[in-house]
Design an enzyme around this catalytic site. Structure first.
Site, mmCIF file in Angstrom:
data_model
loop_
_atom_site.group_PDB
_atom_site.id
_atom_site.type_symbol
_atom_site.label_atom_id
_atom_site.label_comp_id
_atom_site.label_asym_id
_atom_site.label_seq_id
_atom_site.Cartn_x
_atom_site.Cartn_y
_atom_site.Cartn_z
ATOM 1 N N ASP A 38 0.826 -1.199 0.000
ATOM 2 C CA ASP A 38 0.000 0.000 0.000
ATOM 3 C C ASP A 38 0.865 1.256 0.000
ATOM 4 O OD1 ASP A 38 -2.313 -1.451 -0.067
ATOM 5 O OD2 ASP A 38 -2.816 -1.193 2.047
ATOM 6 N N LYS A 60 -3.636 3.327 -2.735
ATOM 7 C CA LYS A 60 -4.786 4.146 -3.117
ATOM 8 C C LYS A 60 -4.739 5.454 -2.355
ATOM 9 C CE LYS A 60 -7.825 0.151 -3.951
ATOM 10 N NZ LYS A 60 -6.878 -0.918 -3.576
ATOM 11 N N MET A 173 -10.532 7.807 8.137
ATOM 12 C CA MET A 173 -10.825 8.711 7.014
ATOM 13 C C MET A 173 -11.869 9.757 7.424
ATOM 14 S SD MET A 173 -11.049 5.563 4.289
ATOM 15 C CE MET A 173 -11.914 4.608 5.555
#
Length: 259
Positions: A38, A60, A173
């Site tokens: 990642d 991402k 997030m």
């Protein structure tokens, strides 16, 4: 369980620093032939990989996906079927908002042998580094992990349930959506003075902790940026050495103005 060629290890890299890796995770990295990692994996962790290992950065970010998730699945399967030891390296813990479950299902469907190597989750790592217990007797008897982006929809969360006392809310997030989350929780009965914190770059040398009453935090938080962060809301935030009441925050601001 020793890994043989033609095997996938889905590994949690923890919240950032190399020394928060588990011993099993470190051993898998050092024996890897293919690593699919990642975006937020640190250079010190990647330095533990064998020099000859194939590396794929599939990280991402907002508005940018290097590879679609289906292609990540295909990449793992292809290399494992070629007889290689594959490490799918993910930040935090693979099974907490890490899509590790989806990847496990893809490997099961392809009949590829695999294992899950858990990691210190972002919630655990950031909470500990900021001095915020996620549970505490007589303060918080439960902890709820939530993806912050779902706060954008009106019917995604039971806001009344989330506004109940005696719990810790951890929004992954959630930094960008702090104002909306605070607005919805307060509208459903959570006191505006409920302690809350933003933990940016948690457990890393660049860590920043901003801890205030929720309404004050929503009003004075810095603009959203690219740094990874968590939003933690609940009474245990007040136990953190970083926590400031409205009065303390106001005094600090006045000192800065006259400095």
């Amino acid at each position: 369980m020793p890994t043989a060629p033609g095997f996938v290890s889905i590994v949690g890299a923890g919240p950032g620093p190399l020394d928060l890796l588990t011993l099993r995770a470190l051993e898998r990295l050092r024996r890897a032939e293919v690593v699919i990692h990642d975006r937020l994996i640190g250079a010190d962790i990647l330095a533990e990989l064998p020099a000859q290992a194939l590396r794929y950065d599939v990280g991402k970010a907002r508005g940018r996906h290097t590879l679609p998730q289906s292609e990540i699945h295909a990449l793992m399967v292809r290399h494992a079927r070629a007889g290689r030891r594959v490490v799918r390296l993910k930040g935090g813990d693979p099974f907490i908002f890490g899509r590790g479950g989806e990847e496990m299902q893809a490997l099961l469907a392809a009949a590829v042998p695999f294992e899950i190597v858990p990691g210190v989750s972002a919630a655990q790592g950031c909470g500990a580094a900021a001095g915020i217990p996620l549970t505490q007797r007589e303060l918080a008897s439960q902890c709820v992990f939530l993806p912050g982006h779902l706060a954008d929809g009106d019917g995604r969360y039971d806001w009344a349930m989330l506004a109940r006392p005696g719990q810790t809310l951890v929004f992954y997030m959630g930094v960008e959506r702090l104002a909306r989350i605070a607005e919805r929780l307060i509208a459903h009965g959570l006191p505006p003075e409920t302690p809350a914190a933003l933990v940016l770059d948690g457990s890393r040398p660049t860590q920043t902790v901003l801890a205030r009453p929720l309404q004050a935090l929503a009003c004075h938080a810095p603009p959203y940026g690219p740094r990874p962060g968590l939003l933690i809301i609940g009474p245990t935030v007040a136990l953190s050495p970083h926590y400031q009441t409205n009065a303390a925050a106001s005094a600090e601001g006045a000192e800065r103005e006259h400095a």
